[in-house]
Write an enzyme that holds these catalytic residues in place. Structure first.
Site, PDB file in Angstrom:
ATOM      1  N   ASN A 154     -20.271 -41.857 -28.661  1.00  0.00           N
ATOM      2  CA  ASN A 154     -20.096 -43.165 -29.290  1.00  0.00           C
ATOM      3  C   ASN A 154     -19.052 -43.169 -30.402  1.00  0.00           C
ATOM      4  OD1 ASN A 154     -22.556 -41.625 -30.117  1.00  0.00           O
ATOM      5  ND2 ASN A 154     -22.369 -42.936 -31.908  1.00  0.00           N
ATOM      6  N   CYS A 329     -24.327 -46.384 -37.423  1.00  0.00           N
ATOM      7  CA  CYS A 329     -25.554 -45.890 -38.042  1.00  0.00           C
ATOM      8  C   CYS A 329     -25.259 -44.979 -39.218  1.00  0.00           C
ATOM      9  CB  CYS A 329     -26.386 -45.132 -37.025  1.00  0.00           C
ATOM     10  SG  CYS A 329     -26.340 -45.904 -35.427  1.00  0.00           S
TER      11      CYS A 329
HETATM   12  C1  LIG Z   1     -25.746 -47.621 -29.483  1.00  0.00           C
HETATM   13  C2  LIG Z   1     -26.194 -46.322 -28.952  1.00  0.00           C
HETATM   14  C3  LIG Z   1     -27.552 -45.976 -28.921  1.00  0.00           C
HETATM   15  C4  LIG Z   1     -28.616 -46.878 -29.487  1.00  0.00           C
HETATM   16  O1  LIG Z   1     -28.738 -48.051 -28.723  1.00  0.00           O
HETATM   17  P1  LIG Z   1     -29.588 -49.288 -29.230  1.00  0.00           P
HETATM   18  O2  LIG Z   1     -29.722 -50.141 -28.017  1.00  0.00           O
HETATM   19  O3  LIG Z   1     -28.774 -49.936 -30.302  1.00  0.00           O
HETATM   20  O4  LIG Z   1     -30.896 -48.796 -29.713  1.00  0.00           O
HETATM   21  C5  LIG Z   1     -27.898 -44.761 -28.379  1.00  0.00           C
HETATM   22  N1  LIG Z   1     -26.975 -43.915 -27.888  1.00  0.00           N
HETATM   23  C6  LIG Z   1     -25.664 -44.209 -27.899  1.00  0.00           C
HETATM   24  C7  LIG Z   1     -24.689 -43.238 -27.319  1.00  0.00           C
HETATM   25  C8  LIG Z   1     -25.233 -45.411 -28.433  1.00  0.00           C
HETATM   26  O5  LIG Z   1     -23.932 -45.691 -28.457  1.00  0.00           O
END
Ligand SMILES: *Cc1c(COP(=O)(O)O)cnc(C)c1O
Length: 392
Positions: A154, A329
């Protein structure tokens, strides 16, 4: 005409597509039934809509509808997968292999499982952001029950060698859990090819509404069982109790259907725009791409602007361009990104990183503006920086 600020933080979340909103709205006011109500048409209508959405979600990843479970998002899906597997297969072993660059939804869940007695190996990544498959193989133990590796990172968009990981897991009879939140809807994701036993993803990262996600659980080869983490009314075959979020699920289904139709064209267009932006910014001195040169999502670039730090860059860019220094985050913290640190970047380079993530609604004009604006901002910041003046 340009509208400000320009949104280039699509890895954090995406706008909900207007076609998705149109599709889900009637499920708030008209078709508001509880899909578990078996005795009247309000319930039937809702149940049919949920089943249709399940087909759409399954279709995007080449699964069958009965392998898709709805959750509140990828965070819950990751928790359900990791905790559910550890508890179901406790008799077989307690060793998990994951990587140092997973999302916190995986890393912090692994930390919690460690406190409960599980043993976790956190694999290093190379400077490109990928794990070494030989190290993965060497880390396998007789009591390894799970390999948890993301599809795409991410912060950097780097792709992991998921097909090879799936093949190793399959051969050794170990479950492979894949956090595919950044990949699903952006690049082809086929569970028959990568062979994850479980896979998490989320609606709001693919132009659907927030608060809904999915966990894919393979029913055949392997047939996976997990222990539920939320108990109650027994919905979703007792795997995840709670009244289904019907409007969210309908929107998620529509978003998946649209992604299936438009992903190729969007991906191609965004790759060109991303490359244009990246090349323009790389023409600045002391500027680097963080991540593999080709094994990356098409719409993301993570760049380090040497001799600066991301907070000072963001404070200039934020007025006109919404970008981030990494994950939503952990942004706001002054610590360098743990993902970039794991990629053996120096603290200085990790602290100078900015992630640009394009999306379906990004235009060529926005990218032209952005590359000019960022070039000027970086040049000005450096002209006023003693560290830059004194370099070498
Ligand atoms: C955004 C994200 C999450 C968390 O997803 P949510 O639906 O916001 O809880 C988990 N893993 C990755 C790789 C992400 O990009």
């Amino acid at each position: 005409m340009l509208r400000f600020p320009i949104y280039l933080d699509n890895c954090a979340t995406t706008a909900c597509d207007a076609r998705v909103v149109d599709t889900l709205l009637p499920y708030f006011t008209q078709y508001f039934g509880n899909p578990s109500s078996r005795n009247h048409s309000f319930g039937w209508k809702a149940a049919i809509a949920v089943e249709a959405a399940q087909q759409q979600v399954a279709g995007l990843i080449n699964a069958t509808a009965d392998e898709v479970y709805f959750t509140s998002g990828a965070t819950e899906s990751c928790n359900l997968a990791l905790r559910g597997i550890c508890s179901m297969y406790a008799g077989k072993g307690d060793h998990i292999i994951t990587t140092k660059v997973e999302h916190k939804a995986v890393l912090d869940t692994c930390k919690t499982l460690e406190k409960k007695g599980a043993h976790v190996t956190y694999l290093d990544v190379n400077a490109d952001g990928q794990i070494d498959l030989n190290v993965l193989k060497a880390s396998l133990r007789a009591n390894t029950i799970l390999i948890a590796v993301q599809w795409a990172n991410n912060e950097t968009g780097v792709l992991m060698p998921v097909e090879a990981i799936g093949a190793i897991a399959h051969e050794k009879n170990i479950l492979f859990f894949c956090d595919a939140t950044q990949a699903v809807g952006k690049i082809p994701v086929d569970v028959k090819k990568a062979k994850p036993a479980l896979m998490a993803f989320s609606s709001h990262k693919l132009y659907g509404p927030k608060g809904v996600g999915a966990l894919y659980i393979s029913r055949k080869d392997p047939r996976v069982k997990i222990t539920s983490q939320i108990t109650g009314g027994g919905q979703q075959k007792n795997i995840r109790s709670g009244t289904l979020n019907v409007p969210g699920i309908v929107g998620f289904g529509k978003a998946c259907a649209l992604a299936g139709e438009e992903m190729d064209a969007d991906g191609h267009r965004l790759l060109n725009l991303r490359n244009k932006l990246e090349q323009a910014l790389l023409s600045l001195p002391e500027t680097f791409v963080n991540g593999h040169s080709s094994q990356r999502l098409p719409q993301v670039t993570n760049l380090s602007f040497g001799y600066l730090n991301s907070n000072e860059i963001l404070s200039i860019l934020n007025k006109n361009i919404a970008v981030s220094s990494g994950s939503a985050c952990t942004s706001g913290s002054l610590d360098p990104s743990y993902v970039l640190k794991a990629m053996q970047q120096t603290d200085d380079r990790a602290k100078a990183a900015i992630r640009f993530s394009l999306g379906r609604f990004t235009t060529a004009e926005e990218i032209d503006y952005t590359l000019q604006f960022v070039r000027t901002a970086i040049t000005n910041l450096r002209e006023n920086s003693p560290a830059w003046q004194l370099r070498h």
